[in-house]
Motif scaffolding. Structure first.
Motif, PDB file in Angstrom:
ATOM      1  N   UNK A 127       0.910  -1.254  -0.053  1.00 13.29           N
ATOM      2  CA  UNK A 127       0.023  -0.098  -0.011  1.00 13.29           C
ATOM      3  C   UNK A 127       0.955   1.297  -0.047  1.00 13.29           C
ATOM      4  N   UNK A 128       2.083   1.155   0.809  1.00 10.69           N
ATOM      5  CA  UNK A 128       2.820   2.290   0.861  1.00 10.69           C
ATOM      6  C   UNK A 128       3.432   2.644  -0.713  1.00 10.69           C
ATOM      7  N   UNK A 129       3.843   1.478  -1.060  1.00 10.33           N
ATOM      8  CA  UNK A 129       4.378   1.442  -2.520  1.00 10.33           C
ATOM      9  C   UNK A 129       3.355   2.152  -3.514  1.00 10.33           C
ATOM     10  N   UNK A 130       2.095   1.848  -3.353  1.00  8.56           N
ATOM     11  CA  UNK A 130       1.023   2.332  -4.263  1.00  8.56           C
ATOM     12  C   UNK A 130       1.185   4.009  -4.316  1.00  8.56           C
ATOM     13  N   UNK A 131       1.048   4.351  -3.032  1.00  9.75           N
ATOM     14  CA  UNK A 131       0.830   5.721  -2.806  1.00  9.75           C
ATOM     15  C   UNK A 131       1.989   6.442  -3.435  1.00  9.75           C
ATOM     16  N   UNK A 132       3.097   5.786  -3.099  1.00 14.05           N
ATOM     17  CA  UNK A 132       4.570   6.603  -3.767  1.00 14.05           C
ATOM     18  C   UNK A 132       4.515   6.492  -5.119  1.00 14.05           C
ATOM     19  N   UNK A 133       4.218   5.297  -5.656  1.00 13.49           N
ATOM     20  CA  UNK A 133       4.086   5.223  -7.159  1.00 13.49           C
ATOM     21  C   UNK A 133       3.279   6.287  -7.823  1.00 13.49           C
ATOM     22  N   UNK A 134       1.966   6.548  -7.345  1.00 15.09           N
ATOM     23  CA  UNK A 134       1.284   7.419  -8.013  1.00 15.09           C
ATOM     24  C   UNK A 134       1.685   8.741  -7.975  1.00 15.09           C
ATOM     25  N   UNK A 135       2.375   9.282  -6.648  1.00 10.29           N
ATOM     26  CA  UNK A 135       3.053  10.437  -6.705  1.00 10.29           C
ATOM     27  C   UNK A 135       4.072  10.590  -7.685  1.00 10.29           C
ATOM     28  N   UNK A 136       4.927   9.754  -7.562  1.00  5.16           N
ATOM     29  CA  UNK A 136       6.155   9.944  -8.292  1.00  5.16           C
ATOM     30  C   UNK A 136       5.934   9.711  -9.861  1.00  5.16           C
ATOM     31  N   UNK A 137       4.755   9.082 -10.274  1.00  4.73           N
ATOM     32  CA  UNK A 137       4.465   8.667 -11.847  1.00  4.73           C
ATOM     33  C   UNK A 137       3.875   9.922 -12.251  1.00  4.73           C
ATOM     34  N   UNK A 138       3.115  10.878 -11.383  1.00 10.93           N
ATOM     35  CA  UNK A 138       2.334  12.042 -11.932  1.00 10.93           C
ATOM     36  C   UNK A 138       3.748  13.034 -12.283  1.00 10.93           C
ATOM     37  N   UNK A 139       4.376  13.238 -11.183  1.00 13.05           N
ATOM     38  CA  UNK A 139       5.587  14.380 -11.329  1.00 13.05           C
ATOM     39  C   UNK A 139       6.396  14.015 -12.588  1.00 13.05           C
ATOM     40  N   UNK A 140       6.585  12.629 -12.748  1.00 18.83           N
ATOM     41  CA  UNK A 140       7.785  12.608 -13.975  1.00 18.83           C
ATOM     42  C   UNK A 140       6.994  12.305 -15.255  1.00 18.83           C
ATOM     43  N   UNK A 141       5.624  12.256 -15.205  1.00 20.38           N
ATOM     44  CA  UNK A 141       4.877  12.098 -16.768  1.00 20.38           C
ATOM     45  C   UNK A 141       5.397  12.745 -17.751  1.00 20.38           C
ATOM     46  N   UNK A 142       5.529  13.985 -17.758  1.00 15.96           N
ATOM     47  CA  UNK A 142       5.942  14.899 -18.964  1.00 15.96           C
ATOM     48  C   UNK A 142       7.506  14.556 -19.506  1.00 15.96           C
ATOM     49  N   UNK A 143       8.290  14.019 -18.577  1.00 20.47           N
ATOM     50  CA  UNK A 143       9.673  13.569 -19.167  1.00 20.47           C
ATOM     51  C   UNK A 143       9.369  12.271 -19.815  1.00 20.47           C
ATOM     52  N   UNK A 144       8.533  11.490 -19.417  1.00 17.87           N
ATOM     53  CA  UNK A 144       8.467  10.153 -19.847  1.00 17.87           C
ATOM     54  C   UNK A 144       7.659  10.304 -21.291  1.00 17.87           C
ATOM     55  N   UNK A 145       6.848  11.192 -21.709  1.00 15.64           N
ATOM     56  CA  UNK A 145       6.349  11.268 -23.023  1.00 15.64           C
ATOM     57  C   UNK A 145       7.337  11.886 -23.995  1.00 15.64           C
ATOM     58  N   UNK A 146       8.225  12.865 -23.277  1.00 16.76           N
ATOM     59  CA  UNK A 146       9.418  13.338 -24.188  1.00 16.76           C
ATOM     60  C   UNK A 146      10.568  12.167 -24.522  1.00 16.76           C
ATOM     61  N   UNK A 147      10.630  11.329 -23.598  1.00 13.09           N
ATOM     62  CA  UNK A 147      11.613  10.296 -23.837  1.00 13.09           C
ATOM     63  C   UNK A 147      10.889   9.437 -24.901  1.00 13.09           C
ATOM     64  N   UNK A 148       9.757   9.154 -24.925  1.00 11.58           N
ATOM     65  CA  UNK A 148       9.054   8.130 -25.747  1.00 11.58           C
ATOM     66  C   UNK A 148       9.157   8.660 -27.445  1.00 11.58           C
ATOM     67  N   UNK A 149       8.769  10.187 -27.430  1.00  4.46           N
ATOM     68  CA  UNK A 149       9.145  10.630 -28.838  1.00  4.46           C
ATOM     69  C   UNK A 149      10.394  10.589 -29.228  1.00  4.46           C
ATOM     70  N   UNK A 150      11.333  10.748 -28.596  1.00  3.87           N
ATOM     71  CA  UNK A 150      12.649  11.080 -28.761  1.00  3.87           C
ATOM     72  C   UNK A 150      13.475   9.350 -29.382  1.00  3.87           C
ATOM     73  N   UNK A 151      13.166   8.533 -28.457  1.00  3.97           N
ATOM     74  CA  UNK A 151      13.399   7.142 -29.034  1.00  3.97           C
ATOM     75  C   UNK A 151      12.574   6.717 -30.065  1.00  3.97           C
ATOM     76  N   UNK A 152      11.408   7.164 -30.425  1.00  2.29           N
ATOM     77  CA  UNK A 152      10.645   6.624 -31.397  1.00  2.29           C
ATOM     78  C   UNK A 152      11.230   7.344 -32.693  1.00  2.29           C
ATOM     79  N   UNK A 153      11.346   8.418 -32.506  1.00  2.00           N
ATOM     80  CA  UNK A 153      11.874   9.330 -33.885  1.00  2.00           C
ATOM     81  C   UNK A 153      13.091   9.891 -33.214  1.00  2.00           C
ATOM     82  N   UNK A 154      14.314   9.219 -33.540  1.00  2.00           N
ATOM     83  CA  UNK A 154      15.724   9.480 -33.075  1.00  2.00           C
ATOM     84  C   UNK A 154      16.078  10.874 -33.715  1.00  2.00           C
ATOM     85  N   UNK A 155      15.572  11.305 -35.000  1.00  2.00           N
ATOM     86  CA  UNK A 155      16.019  12.659 -35.410  1.00  2.00           C
ATOM     87  C   UNK A 155      15.521  13.772 -34.499  1.00  2.00           C
TER      88      UNK A 155
END
Length: 285
Positions: free
Chosen positions: A205-233
């Motif tokens: 349960x502690x892990x679930x709470x920590x994971x939700x908070x950490x995921x939301x804070x770092x979501x923008x960086x994940x979207x950027x990472x996906x675009x860069x790796x799919x389109x390396x140009x």
């Protein structure tokens, strides 16, 4: 070699690898859905139906069958089994070296988690790139080794490290924030719970709470990472501008639901299994 005779870092590596294997197999479909949502092309006509998580799942099952939801599981395994093992062994080594006599404070927990994830992230980045491309559905790779060979031949070895900055900006803060929230919430549990048979459930349960908070804070960086790796140009700054131009501010939170579900459940399960296994072999996690 007997596990009981192995170095503590090797024991932590083995416990982490097993926990990563279990969580990856269970939650791979969420990672695939997240990647597909993030790489959808912009320019949809006004009034067109919004593409969401359920729509993507149904589309994958209809066109690629049920097992299509596990597309990319082989590179996920190649990345996660050694990657999670390396993360936990680095985490264990750093913690035992710097915090043998006491538990890390909140800021120290952030640095501890971020440091361990940075080491694992850099080493496993080439497989992360291949995994992202597998899941995007835009590349016809047959195997992990074939994909690695294809990228090296057509784009050069440098392409295997595309998205390094975005990956570290996502993974290091995620792990740092996660370890901080997880350790602090676990420490605040009443002693009668943390020492009872329900301790693994409370830890999850502690892990679930920590994971939700950490995921939301770092979501923008994940979207950027996906675009860069799919389109390396695309470079990181170009990807940021492209996402904002095509989708607006909300584009940086595309795929947030499946990613939050997956990262939260994977991290909570991995930490719970890891800590239980470490306790079973007599090591302090």
């Amino acid at each position: 070699m007997e596990l009981s005779l192995a170095h503590p870092a090797i024991k932590a590596f083995m416990c982490g690898s097993l926990s990563g294997t279990c969580s990856t197999l269970l939650f791979q479909p969420l990672d695939l859905v997240k990647t597909r949502l993030q790489t959808l092309q912009g320019g949809m006509q006004p009034g067109s139906a919004r593409v969401g998580m359920v729509t993507v799942i149904l589309s994958v099952v209809r066109t690629e069958k049920l097992l299509g939801l596990w597309k990319g599981v082989s590179p996920s395994f190649v990345r996660t089994i050694p990657g999670v093992g390396l993360y936990f062994s680095t985490y264990h080594t750093l913690k035992q070296h710097f915090f043998q006599e006491r538990s890390p404070r909140a800021a120290e927990a952030v640095l501890l988690g971020a440091g361990a994830r940075t080491v694992a992230g850099v080493f496993m980045l080439p497989v992360t790139v291949i995994k992202t491309r597998f899941e995007s559905g835009k590349y016809n790779y047959v195997s992990v080794t074939g994909a690695l060979r294809s990228v090296c031949q057509t784009e050069g070895p440098r392409a295997l490290f595309s998205g390094l900055m975005a990956t570290l900006l996502r993974d290091a803060p995620f792990s740092g924030i996660y370890v901080m929230f997880y350790s602090q919430t676990k420490a605040s549990l009443p002693k009668e719970i943390s020492t009872s048979a329900y301790a693994p459930v409370a830890g999850f349960g502690c892990g679930v709470l920590a994971g939700v908070l950490a995921s939301l804070i770092t979501q923008p960086a994940d979207v950027v990472k996906t675009h860069v790796q799919v389109s390396p140009q695309l470079r990181t700054a170009e990807a940021v501008r492209y996402i904002y131009r095509e989708h607006g501010f909300q584009g940086f939170f595309r795929g947030a639901v499946p990613r939050s579900l997956r990262r939260t459940m994977m991290a909570a399960m991995a930490w719970t299994v890891y800590e239980q296994m470490m306790a079973h072999i007599g090591l302090k996690s």
